[in-house]
Design a protein around this motif. Sequence first.
Motif, mmCIF file in Angstrom:
data_model
loop_
_atom_site.group_PDB
_atom_site.id
_atom_site.type_symbol
_atom_site.label_atom_id
_atom_site.label_comp_id
_atom_site.label_asym_id
_atom_site.label_seq_id
_atom_site.Cartn_x
_atom_site.Cartn_y
_atom_site.Cartn_z
ATOM 1 N N SER A 12 0.806 -1.216 0.000
ATOM 2 C CA SER A 12 0.000 0.000 0.000
ATOM 3 C C SER A 12 0.843 1.272 0.000
ATOM 4 C CB SER A 12 -0.944 0.014 1.202
ATOM 5 O OG SER A 12 -0.208 0.053 2.412
ATOM 6 N N GLN A 13 2.121 1.161 0.380
ATOM 7 C CA GLN A 13 2.999 2.322 0.433
ATOM 8 C C GLN A 13 3.733 2.569 -0.890
ATOM 9 O OE1 GLN A 13 3.023 4.279 3.260
ATOM 10 N NE2 GLN A 13 1.380 2.852 3.810
ATOM 11 N N LEU A 14 3.624 1.637 -1.817
ATOM 12 C CA LEU A 14 4.350 1.744 -3.080
ATOM 13 C C LEU A 14 3.632 2.659 -4.062
ATOM 14 C CD1 LEU A 14 5.311 -2.003 -3.608
ATOM 15 C CD2 LEU A 14 6.770 -0.189 -2.694
ATOM 16 N N ASP A 15 4.403 3.131 -5.051
ATOM 17 C CA ASP A 15 3.827 3.950 -6.116
ATOM 18 C C ASP A 15 3.261 3.104 -7.252
ATOM 19 O OD1 ASP A 15 4.577 6.381 -4.878
ATOM 20 O OD2 ASP A 15 6.604 6.185 -5.688
ATOM 21 N N GLY A 16 3.740 1.867 -7.364
ATOM 22 C CA GLY A 16 3.257 1.017 -8.441
ATOM 23 C C GLY A 16 4.016 -0.294 -8.504
ATOM 24 N N LEU A 17 3.567 -1.156 -9.405
ATOM 25 C CA LEU A 17 4.200 -2.444 -9.653
ATOM 26 C C LEU A 17 4.766 -2.470 -11.062
ATOM 27 C CD1 LEU A 17 1.559 -4.965 -8.234
ATOM 28 C CD2 LEU A 17 3.735 -4.358 -7.207
ATOM 29 N N VAL A 18 5.882 -3.164 -11.224
ATOM 30 C CA VAL A 18 6.483 -3.385 -12.537
ATOM 31 C C VAL A 18 6.447 -4.879 -12.802
ATOM 32 C CG1 VAL A 18 8.541 -3.036 -13.961
ATOM 33 C CG2 VAL A 18 8.030 -1.447 -12.091
ATOM 34 N N VAL A 19 6.073 -5.278 -14.011
ATOM 35 C CA VAL A 19 5.982 -6.708 -14.299
ATOM 36 C C VAL A 19 6.545 -7.013 -15.683
ATOM 37 C CG1 VAL A 19 3.607 -6.474 -15.155
ATOM 38 C CG2 VAL A 19 4.444 -8.719 -14.448
ATOM 39 N N GLY A 20 7.287 -8.102 -15.766
ATOM 40 C CA GLY A 20 7.756 -8.594 -17.054
ATOM 41 C C GLY A 20 6.622 -9.300 -17.770
ATOM 42 N N VAL A 21 6.209 -8.767 -18.920
ATOM 43 C CA VAL A 21 5.025 -9.288 -19.611
ATOM 44 C C VAL A 21 5.376 -10.207 -20.776
ATOM 45 C CG1 VAL A 21 3.519 -7.384 -18.938
ATOM 46 C CG2 VAL A 21 4.906 -7.178 -21.013
ATOM 47 N N GLY A 22 6.667 -10.527 -20.943
ATOM 48 C CA GLY A 22 7.054 -11.399 -22.038
ATOM 49 C C GLY A 22 7.707 -10.589 -23.162
ATOM 50 N N PRO A 23 7.996 -11.270 -24.260
ATOM 51 C CA PRO A 23 7.707 -12.668 -24.546
ATOM 52 C C PRO A 23 8.618 -13.610 -23.771
ATOM 53 C CG PRO A 23 9.006 -11.730 -26.318
ATOM 54 C CD PRO A 23 8.681 -10.592 -25.388
ATOM 55 N N GLY A 24 8.195 -14.882 -23.754
ATOM 56 C CA GLY A 24 8.937 -15.907 -23.043
ATOM 57 C C GLY A 24 8.098 -17.155 -22.912
ATOM 58 N N SER A 25 8.282 -17.856 -21.809
ATOM 59 C CA SER A 25 7.487 -19.038 -21.529
ATOM 60 C C SER A 25 6.024 -18.651 -21.328
ATOM 61 C CB SER A 25 8.016 -19.721 -20.261
ATOM 62 O OG SER A 25 7.045 -20.527 -19.656
ATOM 63 N N PHE A 26 5.111 -19.309 -22.043
ATOM 64 C CA PHE A 26 3.692 -18.974 -21.899
ATOM 65 C C PHE A 26 3.233 -19.121 -20.456
ATOM 66 C CE2 PHE A 26 3.131 -20.571 -26.510
ATOM 67 C CZ PHE A 26 3.627 -19.367 -26.994
ATOM 68 N N THR A 27 3.626 -20.238 -19.820
ATOM 69 C CA THR A 27 3.229 -20.467 -18.434
ATOM 70 C C THR A 27 3.846 -19.426 -17.513
ATOM 71 O OG1 THR A 27 3.026 -22.854 -18.816
ATOM 72 C CG2 THR A 27 3.233 -22.113 -16.528
ATOM 73 N N GLY A 28 5.120 -19.151 -17.702
ATOM 74 C CA GLY A 28 5.791 -18.169 -16.868
ATOM 75 C C GLY A 28 5.198 -16.780 -17.015
ATOM 76 N N VAL A 29 4.900 -16.389 -18.241
ATOM 77 C CA VAL A 29 4.281 -15.080 -18.476
ATOM 78 C C VAL A 29 2.929 -14.995 -17.787
ATOM 79 C CG1 VAL A 29 3.275 -13.579 -20.235
ATOM 80 C CG2 VAL A 29 5.517 -14.615 -20.622
ATOM 81 N N ARG A 30 2.131 -16.050 -17.898
ATOM 82 C CA ARG A 30 0.815 -16.057 -17.248
ATOM 83 C C ARG A 30 0.935 -15.909 -15.742
ATOM 84 N NH1 ARG A 30 -0.207 -20.516 -20.961
ATOM 85 N NH2 ARG A 30 -1.699 -19.909 -22.571
ATOM 86 N N ILE A 31 1.880 -16.635 -15.146
ATOM 87 C CA ILE A 31 2.053 -16.576 -13.690
ATOM 88 C C ILE A 31 2.421 -15.160 -13.259
ATOM 89 C CG2 ILE A 31 3.521 -17.324 -11.773
ATOM 90 C CD1 ILE A 31 3.714 -20.063 -13.188
ATOM 91 N N GLY A 32 3.404 -14.566 -13.911
ATOM 92 C CA GLY A 32 3.851 -13.234 -13.540
ATOM 93 C C GLY A 32 2.769 -12.188 -13.708
#
Length: 227
Positions: free
Chosen positions: A55-75
Amino acid sequence: MTNLLAVDTSTENCSVAIRWQNNFFSEAIESPREHSQRLLPFVEQMLQQAKTDLSQLDGLVVGVGPGSFTGVRIGVSMAQGLAFSAELPVFPVSSLQALAQQAIRKHNAEAVVACIDARMGEIYYALYRNNNGLAEQITEPAVAEPSASLFAEHNVQGFHTAGTGWDNYAGTLDPKQELKHSMDCRLPLAEDMLTIATKGCVTSVDAENLEPLYVRNEVTWKKLPGR
């Protein structure tokens, strides 16, 4: 925005990093079959080390791919859930751009050919230039069979390499050995995604609008139930 948490499971790496009030912490481990078990504990570990909470953060950063389909979905799914719970914006970062940023950080590379092994005899790839220390896109992420002709319209002599695509296809992609092979830049890291986001190179989106970057057109994405 400087107080950010970054997560990435788009490849074999499970990687998390946090920047909080000029403090930086990161954790990464190569564990392609354990992302779903490791990611949230890593997130909790980073928050504890930074002595803060979502709740104290300004935002989230996420790796959206490309890469492993399963790994991308999890992230992407976990980033969505975390962002919804704390009402945070999300900064999507390409895994290929993160690889290029890593090569710039480690080797001060002037330009980078980032390639990720896409399996089925194909690679994901994109070209980047060093723009004042940041990886700036030259070409859009794409998928193709490995061939030296992929880069024919660009003078890539002297470019650094990054990514697992070079593990198996270096001879095919660079038959004349014109590139500088960065063997220590195989997998993207959340810390480089933090750099890209904090420098304002990525536009944030609401969690409900977060989408994976699959590149392969036949793959579909299902958002969280009810969203």
